[in-house]
Scaffold this active site. Structure first.
Site, PDB file in Angstrom:
ATOM      1  N   LYS A   1       0.848  -1.186   0.000  1.00 27.72           N
ATOM      2  CA  LYS A   1       0.000   0.000   0.000  1.00 27.72           C
ATOM      3  C   LYS A   1       0.885   1.238   0.000  1.00 27.72           C
ATOM      4  O   LYS A   1       1.981   1.239   0.551  1.00 27.72           O
ATOM      5  CB  LYS A   1      -0.896   0.023   1.246  1.00 27.72           C
ATOM      6  CG  LYS A   1      -1.931  -1.090   1.301  1.00 27.72           C
ATOM      7  CD  LYS A   1      -3.021  -0.887   0.264  1.00 27.72           C
ATOM      8  CE  LYS A   1      -4.125  -1.925   0.442  1.00 27.72           C
ATOM      9  NZ  LYS A   1      -5.206  -1.741  -0.573  1.00 27.72           N
TER      10      LYS A   1
ATOM     11  N   ASN B   1       7.009   6.194   0.335  1.00 24.37           N
ATOM     12  CA  ASN B   1       8.342   5.656   0.049  1.00 24.37           C
ATOM     13  C   ASN B   1       8.952   4.895   1.221  1.00 24.37           C
ATOM     14  O   ASN B   1      10.169   4.757   1.328  1.00 24.37           O
ATOM     15  CB  ASN B   1       9.295   6.778  -0.404  1.00 24.37           C
ATOM     16  CG  ASN B   1       8.766   7.541  -1.598  1.00 24.37           C
ATOM     17  OD1 ASN B   1       8.267   6.943  -2.557  1.00 24.37           O
ATOM     18  ND2 ASN B   1       8.817   8.863  -1.532  1.00 24.37           N
ATOM     19  N   ARG B   2       8.077   4.411   2.106  1.00 26.20           N
ATOM     20  CA  ARG B   2       8.501   3.652   3.292  1.00 26.20           C
ATOM     21  C   ARG B   2       9.369   4.478   4.234  1.00 26.20           C
ATOM     22  O   ARG B   2      10.076   3.922   5.063  1.00 26.20           O
ATOM     23  CB  ARG B   2       9.230   2.355   2.890  1.00 26.20           C
ATOM     24  CG  ARG B   2       8.351   1.362   2.117  1.00 26.20           C
ATOM     25  CD  ARG B   2       7.151   0.946   2.960  1.00 26.20           C
ATOM     26  NE  ARG B   2       6.351  -0.094   2.330  1.00 26.20           N
ATOM     27  CZ  ARG B   2       5.232   0.141   1.644  1.00 26.20           C
ATOM     28  NH1 ARG B   2       4.807   1.381   1.466  1.00 26.20           N
ATOM     29  NH2 ARG B   2       4.549  -0.861   1.138  1.00 26.20           N
ATOM     30  N   LEU B   3       9.301   5.794   4.119  1.00 26.19           N
ATOM     31  CA  LEU B   3      10.040   6.672   5.024  1.00 26.19           C
ATOM     32  C   LEU B   3       9.100   7.101   6.153  1.00 26.19           C
ATOM     33  O   LEU B   3       8.708   8.266   6.281  1.00 26.19           O
ATOM     34  CB  LEU B   3      10.597   7.877   4.262  1.00 26.19           C
ATOM     35  CG  LEU B   3      11.599   7.539   3.158  1.00 26.19           C
ATOM     36  CD1 LEU B   3      12.060   8.799   2.437  1.00 26.19           C
ATOM     37  CD2 LEU B   3      12.803   6.792   3.745  1.00 26.19           C
TER      38      LEU B   3
END
Length: 228
Positions: free
Chosen positions: A22, A205-207
């Site tokens: 997601k 961005n998984r940050l």
């Protein structure tokens, strides 16, 4: 065709698990957004989870314990109270988690609020609630749940469903609706006193944003940002 592990291609999961992901929200969590204490911040997020989050049970949490040898176990339990003293849930003290917490009081609580791309992780130590507090909560439970606390020898091996149903039926006959059910001596609460509470907000961005409160010796809290 059969694969090496004995699972046929026909039985294989029909999804590309590596591609399942997601995209999280752009708005995040900054240090300036946080309340003075983790319980205040939790109360703010919990209110949002309960009213806006679209969650089936926002008070459901994964309770992870470990036995005296360090072997872990996890299960879902419902949070029933929280304040500056800690997070409270109730269980059978003879259950696996009850026995493990008696031997090793270190515990982790995880609130997986996936629809909101949020998690809260509480780590601390558990201690039993007083019997007066336990009794007061037990009286608020539905009649059937009160009987269930007696009928189930939680985590013990039973012969089958019929054994459980028979135990419940016997209790229902002994304590019909309207008759007070005594509080089981083997049943009660645990209060988890937090040593650290992490608030996790999913980001692009998984940050992700991860802000953790850690208890200080003076009774205050230190806030740290963790890399995602």
């Amino acid at each position: 065709m059969r694969q090496d592990d004995g699972v046929t291609d026909r039985d294989a999961v029909p999804f590309d698990l590596a591609a399942m992901r997601k995209h999280y929200r752009t708005e995040g969590l900054s240090e300036t957004d946080l309340a003075a204490s983790p319980v205040e911040q939790f109360a703010h997020w919990f209110k949002q989870a309960a009213t806006e989050g679209g969650l089936f049970e926002p008070n459901a949490m994964i309770v992870s314990t470990a036995d005296a040898d360090g072997r872990p176990s996890s299960r879902t339990v419902l949070l029933k109270h929280f304040d500056e003293q800690g997070f409270v849930f109730y269980t059978n003290y003879d259950s696996r988690k009850g026995r493990e917490l008696d031997a090793n009081p270190h515990v982790s609580l995880l609130f997986p609020w996936h629809p909101m791309a949020r998690q809260v992780i509480v780590t601390g130590t558990a201690r039993r609630t007083g019997r007066d507090e336990t009794a007061a909560y037990f009286r608020t439970r539905p009649h059937g749940s009160q009987l269930g606390a007696w009928a189930s020898g939680q985590s013990s091996v039973i012969a089958g469903r019929a054994e459980l149903d028979a135990a419940y039926a016997e209790l229902a006959a002994r304590y019909p609706e309207g008759k007070q059910v005594p509080v089981p001596p083997h049943w009660g609460g645990f209060r988890v006193v937090p040593r650290a509470v992490e608030f996790w907000q999913g980001r692009e961005n998984r940050l992700h944003d991860r802000l953790r409160y850690t208890a200080r010796p003076d009774g205050g809290w230190r806030v740290e940002r963790l890399a995602p």
